[in-house]
Design a protein around this motif. Sequence first.
Motif, PDB file in Angstrom:
ATOM      1  N   GLY A  99       1.325   3.728  -1.457  1.00  0.00           N
ATOM      2  CA  GLY A  99       1.125   2.490  -0.718  1.00  0.00           C
ATOM      3  C   GLY A  99       2.442   1.856  -0.337  1.00  0.00           C
ATOM      4  N   PRO A 100       2.386   0.707   0.330  1.00  0.00           N
ATOM      5  CA  PRO A 100       3.631   0.052   0.761  1.00  0.00           C
ATOM      6  C   PRO A 100       4.391  -0.575  -0.397  1.00  0.00           C
ATOM      7  CG  PRO A 100       1.736  -1.327   1.298  1.00  0.00           C
ATOM      8  CD  PRO A 100       1.189  -0.039   0.763  1.00  0.00           C
ATOM      9  N   GLU A 186      -2.525  -6.153   3.095  1.00  0.00           N
ATOM     10  CA  GLU A 186      -3.630  -5.303   3.542  1.00  0.00           C
ATOM     11  C   GLU A 186      -3.395  -4.823   4.981  1.00  0.00           C
ATOM     12  OE1 GLU A 186      -6.825  -3.021   3.242  1.00  0.00           O
ATOM     13  OE2 GLU A 186      -5.928  -4.197   1.601  1.00  0.00           O
ATOM     14  N   ARG A 189      -0.900  -2.038   4.913  1.00  0.00           N
ATOM     15  CA  ARG A 189      -1.495  -0.807   4.400  1.00  0.00           C
ATOM     16  C   ARG A 189      -2.307  -0.105   5.491  1.00  0.00           C
ATOM     17  NH1 ARG A 189      -3.244  -2.850   0.094  1.00  0.00           N
ATOM     18  NH2 ARG A 189      -1.701  -2.043  -1.376  1.00  0.00           N
ATOM     19  N   ASP A 194       5.491   1.172   5.360  1.00  0.00           N
ATOM     20  CA  ASP A 194       5.808   1.548   3.979  1.00  0.00           C
ATOM     21  C   ASP A 194       6.531   0.449   3.202  1.00  0.00           C
ATOM     22  OD1 ASP A 194       8.169   1.720   5.382  1.00  0.00           O
ATOM     23  OD2 ASP A 194       8.854   3.563   4.417  1.00  0.00           O
TER      24      ASP A 194
END
Length: 527
Positions: A99-100, A186, A189, A194
């Motif tokens: 995920g970021p 969100e 994502r 990133d």
Amino acid sequence: MFNSLSDRLTATFKNLRGKGRLTEADVDATVREIRRALLDADVAVPVVREFTGRVRERALGAEVSGALNPSQQIVKIVNEELVEILGGETRRIRLAKSGPTIIMLAGLQGAGKTTLAGKLSKWLKSQGHSPMLVACDLQRPNAVTQLQIVGQRAKVPVFAPHPGATYTELEHPAGDPVEVARAGVEEARQKLHDVVIVDTAGRLGVDADMMEQARQIRRAIVPNEVLFVIDSMIGQDAVNTALAFDEGVNFTGIVLSKLDGDARGGAALSVASVTGKPVMFASTGEGLDDFELFHPDRMASRILDMGDVLTLIEQAEKSWDKDEAARMAKKFADQEDFTLEDFLAQMQQIRNMGSMKKMLMMMPGAQNIRQQLEQFDEREIDRVEAIVRSMTPHERVAPKIINGSRRARIARGSGVHVSEVNGLLERFAQAQKMMKKMAQGGMPGMPGMPGLPGAGGGARKNAKSAPKKKAKSGNPAKAAQERKDAEARRANAAKALPTGAAFGQQAGDFDPSQLNLPKGFDKFLGK
């Protein structure tokens, strides 16, 4: 920022030079001066006490008493201890495994968080990341607009679903920063960014309500890094502010803003040591590119006036045009003339690296010429460029054709005096000679280099040196004999010359009358 501290420390170490052995009194006097220098630089008292204690203990130990040069050993000890209180080693961003990577910014209002968010995003983009900014400062009027402008300049997207407070709703601002932060993560994502940089609201002091808001944002987004942005110019109060934020949001790293200011810089030396958290980045100017990774060892070298050549090299590699460098290298190898076109191209390369003052201040010993550097006008480069651009293409390639009328025309075209054009052409002629000499394998004025008198004159190592000419004798009889011997050698050499002419005709077959020469001219041909 550290000019005053650098001057004091440099002056202190000068007093130690030339001493083959340091007594306890010498060490105490040096430590006393270091203590005064640090206190004058607004370094926190506990940090000064701990720092000088360690320096004194090591200075009185075996590593100094057994050193060949005790004064240099003291400088080495101070350098190592400075690196230690600045964080010890370079600390980089810890990226998320999946995920970021979420980075949250916190700090006082006016510390420069919003501008720094843009700088950090541009720096991350240059490192190959895809960052996104999230505007969670809904309290300060126009904070969201400012972040959008900064993001546009950095060419980084900004998530700002709420415009933030206006001047008419300061008492009851609309919007929930916690919800904006959660929605921003969100959004990043879903759009495959990133890195997410969350810009939070600042405060005028340690405000309990605002600190609670920062805690809630942290709990909502669970950031990988919480960066505390601190103004390097706030002095002794930096320690209290840093401790309050550490207790409130438990930050993981420190960013020093306004490091190019003229304050004493004690915050940089105090915060990392007091909080135990590393300084990760430094903002060194107003532009988006004035941002760099913080290296404690390099900063310590700058403070002690030992330069920061590694950062200078990194800046050059980042901004230098490789194709242009290859073209100049080939031209240099082929020993072609260095023209004003080349000069203009090299100036453009230097301009891309940033401020000339900052680059020169990274050189070792720059503190000795700091006054001259401070008086240097960056616009001088613009004037030089204007002069060169006012020349015709032929004049740039062959500057020797630039006569008085051409110089007057160039001066009018570039808006300068003729004397400035003359000065530039003189300096360029000197640079051209130097480049030519270097291309031939020698450096003017450098003994022991190839191509110089006293170093073989550029000839091969095994080549025989020319025979020395004999001095004239003071004896008349001997001088007369030497003249006779010289005449005899010339006669023998003349007899040894080939009789065939260069074009295949024998010298004896040559008839001067065939050339229709003026009367009496044949005596010059030996006829």
